[in-house]
Design a protein around this motif. Structure first.
Motif, PDB file in Angstrom:
ATOM      1  N   SER A   1      10.395  -2.386 -11.913  1.00  0.00           N
ATOM      2  CA  SER A   1      10.047  -1.018 -12.449  1.00  0.00           C
ATOM      3  C   SER A   1       8.730  -0.303 -11.962  1.00  0.00           C
ATOM      4  CB  SER A   1      10.288  -0.973 -14.115  1.00  0.00           C
ATOM      5  OG  SER A   1       9.585  -1.894 -14.445  1.00  0.00           O
ATOM      6  N   SER A   2       7.788  -1.296 -11.346  1.00  0.00           N
ATOM      7  CA  SER A   2       6.376  -0.838 -11.164  1.00  0.00           C
ATOM      8  C   SER A   2       6.542   0.333 -10.196  1.00  0.00           C
ATOM      9  CB  SER A   2       5.949  -2.098 -10.514  1.00  0.00           C
ATOM     10  OG  SER A   2       4.466  -1.567  -9.840  1.00  0.00           O
ATOM     11  N   SER A   3       5.549   1.051  -9.943  1.00  0.00           N
ATOM     12  CA  SER A   3       5.428   2.316  -9.278  1.00  0.00           C
ATOM     13  C   SER A   3       5.158   1.613  -7.999  1.00  0.00           C
ATOM     14  CB  SER A   3       4.254   3.232  -9.475  1.00  0.00           C
ATOM     15  OG  SER A   3       4.588   3.877 -10.760  1.00  0.00           O
ATOM     16  N   PHE A   4       4.550   0.679  -7.761  1.00  0.00           N
ATOM     17  CA  PHE A   4       4.138  -0.055  -6.356  1.00  0.00           C
ATOM     18  C   PHE A   4       5.046  -1.116  -6.011  1.00  0.00           C
ATOM     19  CE2 PHE A   4       0.301   1.828  -8.371  1.00  0.00           C
ATOM     20  CZ  PHE A   4       0.125   3.060  -7.464  1.00  0.00           C
ATOM     21  N   TYR A   5       6.256  -1.270  -6.672  1.00  0.00           N
ATOM     22  CA  TYR A   5       6.987  -2.340  -6.092  1.00  0.00           C
ATOM     23  C   TYR A   5       7.178  -2.531  -4.766  1.00  0.00           C
ATOM     24  CZ  TYR A   5      11.245  -5.617  -6.285  1.00  0.00           C
ATOM     25  OH  TYR A   5      12.173  -6.393  -5.894  1.00  0.00           O
ATOM     26  N   ASP A   6       7.740  -1.471  -3.994  1.00  0.00           N
ATOM     27  CA  ASP A   6       8.103  -1.481  -2.669  1.00  0.00           C
ATOM     28  C   ASP A   6       6.996  -1.697  -1.763  1.00  0.00           C
ATOM     29  OD1 ASP A   6      10.912  -1.086  -3.164  1.00  0.00           O
ATOM     30  OD2 ASP A   6      10.561   1.258  -3.198  1.00  0.00           O
ATOM     31  N   LEU A   7       6.001  -1.109  -2.209  1.00  0.00           N
ATOM     32  CA  LEU A   7       4.507  -1.217  -1.269  1.00  0.00           C
ATOM     33  C   LEU A   7       3.953  -2.716  -1.482  1.00  0.00           C
ATOM     34  CD1 LEU A   7       2.499   0.165   0.393  1.00  0.00           C
ATOM     35  CD2 LEU A   7       1.236   0.679  -1.914  1.00  0.00           C
ATOM     36  N   ASN A   8       4.090  -3.386  -2.560  1.00  0.00           N
ATOM     37  CA  ASN A   8       3.679  -4.691  -2.562  1.00  0.00           C
ATOM     38  C   ASN A   8       4.571  -5.601  -1.867  1.00  0.00           C
ATOM     39  OD1 ASN A   8       1.211  -4.710  -3.941  1.00  0.00           O
ATOM     40  ND2 ASN A   8       2.103  -4.288  -5.571  1.00  0.00           N
ATOM     41  N   ASN A   9       5.747  -5.116  -1.902  1.00  0.00           N
ATOM     42  CA  ASN A   9       6.875  -6.097  -1.329  1.00  0.00           C
ATOM     43  C   ASN A   9       6.632  -6.046   0.143  1.00  0.00           C
ATOM     44  OD1 ASN A   9       8.121  -7.196  -3.589  1.00  0.00           O
ATOM     45  ND2 ASN A   9       9.634  -5.809  -3.578  1.00  0.00           N
ATOM     46  N   ALA A  10       6.355  -4.858   0.696  1.00  0.00           N
ATOM     47  CA  ALA A  10       6.129  -4.560   2.201  1.00  0.00           C
ATOM     48  C   ALA A  10       4.941  -5.407   2.635  1.00  0.00           C
ATOM     49  CB  ALA A  10       6.087  -3.108   2.333  1.00  0.00           C
ATOM     50  N   LEU A  11       3.877  -5.159   1.827  1.00  0.00           N
ATOM     51  CA  LEU A  11       2.547  -6.074   2.112  1.00  0.00           C
ATOM     52  C   LEU A  11       2.711  -7.592   1.972  1.00  0.00           C
ATOM     53  CD1 LEU A  11      -0.021  -4.026  -0.003  1.00  0.00           C
ATOM     54  CD2 LEU A  11      -0.061  -4.235   2.397  1.00  0.00           C
ATOM     55  N   ASN A  12       3.611  -7.972   1.254  1.00  0.00           N
ATOM     56  CA  ASN A  12       4.008  -9.392   1.147  1.00  0.00           C
ATOM     57  C   ASN A  12       4.711  -9.918   2.477  1.00  0.00           C
ATOM     58  OD1 ASN A  12       2.937  -9.817  -1.523  1.00  0.00           O
ATOM     59  ND2 ASN A  12       5.115  -9.511  -2.406  1.00  0.00           N
ATOM     60  N   GLN A  13       5.660  -9.004   2.765  1.00  0.00           N
ATOM     61  CA  GLN A  13       6.362  -9.343   4.054  1.00  0.00           C
ATOM     62  C   GLN A  13       5.481  -9.481   5.314  1.00  0.00           C
ATOM     63  OE1 GLN A  13       9.577 -10.299   4.519  1.00  0.00           O
ATOM     64  NE2 GLN A  13       9.444 -10.466   2.126  1.00  0.00           N
ATOM     65  N   ILE A  14       4.551  -8.464   5.372  1.00  0.00           N
ATOM     66  CA  ILE A  14       3.556  -8.463   6.356  1.00  0.00           C
ATOM     67  C   ILE A  14       2.690  -9.542   6.355  1.00  0.00           C
ATOM     68  CG2 ILE A  14       1.515  -7.324   7.252  1.00  0.00           C
ATOM     69  CD1 ILE A  14       2.728  -4.560   6.341  1.00  0.00           C
ATOM     70  N   GLN A  15       2.351 -10.064   5.142  1.00  0.00           N
ATOM     71  CA  GLN A  15       1.430 -11.244   5.028  1.00  0.00           C
ATOM     72  C   GLN A  15       2.347 -12.435   5.309  1.00  0.00           C
ATOM     73  OE1 GLN A  15       0.112 -11.520   1.144  1.00  0.00           O
ATOM     74  NE2 GLN A  15      -1.690 -13.167   1.711  1.00  0.00           N
ATOM     75  N   ILE A  16       3.449 -12.670   5.341  1.00  0.00           N
ATOM     76  CA  ILE A  16       4.375 -13.733   5.716  1.00  0.00           C
ATOM     77  C   ILE A  16       4.652 -13.702   7.025  1.00  0.00           C
ATOM     78  CG2 ILE A  16       6.728 -14.712   5.459  1.00  0.00           C
ATOM     79  CD1 ILE A  16       6.742 -13.775   2.499  1.00  0.00           C
ATOM     80  N   HIS A  17       4.778 -12.589   7.663  1.00  0.00           N
ATOM     81  CA  HIS A  17       4.878 -12.364   9.150  1.00  0.00           C
ATOM     82  C   HIS A  17       3.574 -12.901   9.903  1.00  0.00           C
ATOM     83  CE1 HIS A  17       6.382 -10.977  12.863  1.00  0.00           C
ATOM     84  NE2 HIS A  17       5.352 -10.137  12.934  1.00  0.00           N
ATOM     85  N   GLN A  18       2.529 -12.475   9.153  1.00  0.00           N
ATOM     86  CA  GLN A  18       1.316 -12.639   9.897  1.00  0.00           C
ATOM     87  C   GLN A  18       0.666 -14.145   9.858  1.00  0.00           C
ATOM     88  OE1 GLN A  18      -2.391 -11.276   7.649  1.00  0.00           O
ATOM     89  NE2 GLN A  18      -3.379 -10.981   9.711  1.00  0.00           N
ATOM     90  N   ARG A  19       1.337 -14.787   8.693  1.00  0.00           N
ATOM     91  CA  ARG A  19       1.102 -16.310   8.688  1.00  0.00           C
ATOM     92  C   ARG A  19       1.910 -17.040   9.629  1.00  0.00           C
ATOM     93  NH1 ARG A  19       0.908 -16.654   1.928  1.00  0.00           N
ATOM     94  NH2 ARG A  19      -1.186 -15.951   1.861  1.00  0.00           N
ATOM     95  N   HIS A  20       3.292 -16.670   9.657  1.00  0.00           N
ATOM     96  CA  HIS A  20       3.961 -17.155  10.781  1.00  0.00           C
ATOM     97  C   HIS A  20       3.563 -17.142  12.066  1.00  0.00           C
ATOM     98  CE1 HIS A  20       7.291 -18.517   8.396  1.00  0.00           C
ATOM     99  NE2 HIS A  20       7.408 -17.461   7.588  1.00  0.00           N
ATOM    100  N   GLN A  21       3.143 -15.694  12.422  1.00  0.00           N
ATOM    101  CA  GLN A  21       2.521 -15.620  13.855  1.00  0.00           C
ATOM    102  C   GLN A  21       1.319 -16.440  14.000  1.00  0.00           C
ATOM    103  OE1 GLN A  21       3.752 -13.616  16.299  1.00  0.00           O
ATOM    104  NE2 GLN A  21       5.296 -13.132  14.841  1.00  0.00           N
ATOM    105  N   GLN A  22       0.386 -16.779  13.082  1.00  0.00           N
ATOM    106  CA  GLN A  22      -0.697 -17.538  13.148  1.00  0.00           C
ATOM    107  C   GLN A  22      -0.490 -19.011  13.459  1.00  0.00           C
ATOM    108  OE1 GLN A  22      -2.737 -16.710   9.416  1.00  0.00           O
ATOM    109  NE2 GLN A  22      -4.152 -15.005  10.221  1.00  0.00           N
ATOM    110  N   ILE A  23       0.597 -19.568  12.647  1.00  0.00           N
ATOM    111  CA  ILE A  23       1.438 -20.876  12.806  1.00  0.00           C
ATOM    112  C   ILE A  23       1.724 -20.927  14.138  1.00  0.00           C
ATOM    113  CG2 ILE A  23       3.044 -22.522  12.298  1.00  0.00           C
ATOM    114  CD1 ILE A  23       2.515 -21.227   9.345  1.00  0.00           C
ATOM    115  N   THR A  24       2.465 -19.958  14.889  1.00  0.00           N
ATOM    116  CA  THR A  24       3.186 -19.942  15.915  1.00  0.00           C
ATOM    117  C   THR A  24       2.020 -20.217  17.212  1.00  0.00           C
ATOM    118  OG1 THR A  24       5.070 -18.861  15.455  1.00  0.00           O
ATOM    119  CG2 THR A  24       4.474 -18.875  17.855  1.00  0.00           C
TER     120      THR A  24
END
Length: 122
Positions: free
Chosen positions: A87-110
């Motif tokens: 119900s948060s106004s920023f739910y979608d935005l924070n989820n997108a940032l979470n996905q970017i952060q996860i992708h960035q971590r995977h790239q760094q590991i690779t």
């Protein structure tokens, strides 16, 4: 839940202000001082509530901006994901940032794994 409560508060505040303005115009015709004082008090309280809401919203936006900048600069490894209720106004935005952060971590590991393979091969 919080977001729905805030939206309800804004709707109620807007309706209260409209009623207050209509009542105040009626009061001006009849010159009742106590009614005007009461309406001004209600309008002041509504304004204070709106200011508090906007300051809270501003803080949330500032926090999200800082987090996005940290992710962009590669310094977001320290922070974990932000979990918001749907119900948060920023739910979608924070989820997108979470996905970017996860992708960035995977790239760094690779990159680290590839670098280790290249260095180990020589």
């Amino acid at each position: 839940m919080k977001n729905k409560a805030i939206k309800s508060l804004i709707i109620i505040s807007s309706l209260n202000l409209l009623i207050a303005i209509l009542f105040m115009s009626w009061e001006l015709k009849h010159q009742f001082l106590t009614g005007r004082v009461m309406l001004l008090t209600i309008m002041t309280l509504e304004l204070v509530g709106l200011i508090v809401y906007l300051l809270n919203l501003s803080q949330q936006i500032k926090h999200i901006s800082q987090r996005a900048n940290a992710i962009a600069s590669g310094g977001a490894e320290r922070g974990g994901p932000v979990i918001d209720p749907p119900s948060s106004s920023f739910y979608d935005l924070n989820n997108a940032l979470n996905q970017i952060q996860i992708h960035q971590r995977h790239q760094q590991i690779t990159v680290t794994n590839i670098t280790d393979e290249l260095v180990g091969g020589f």
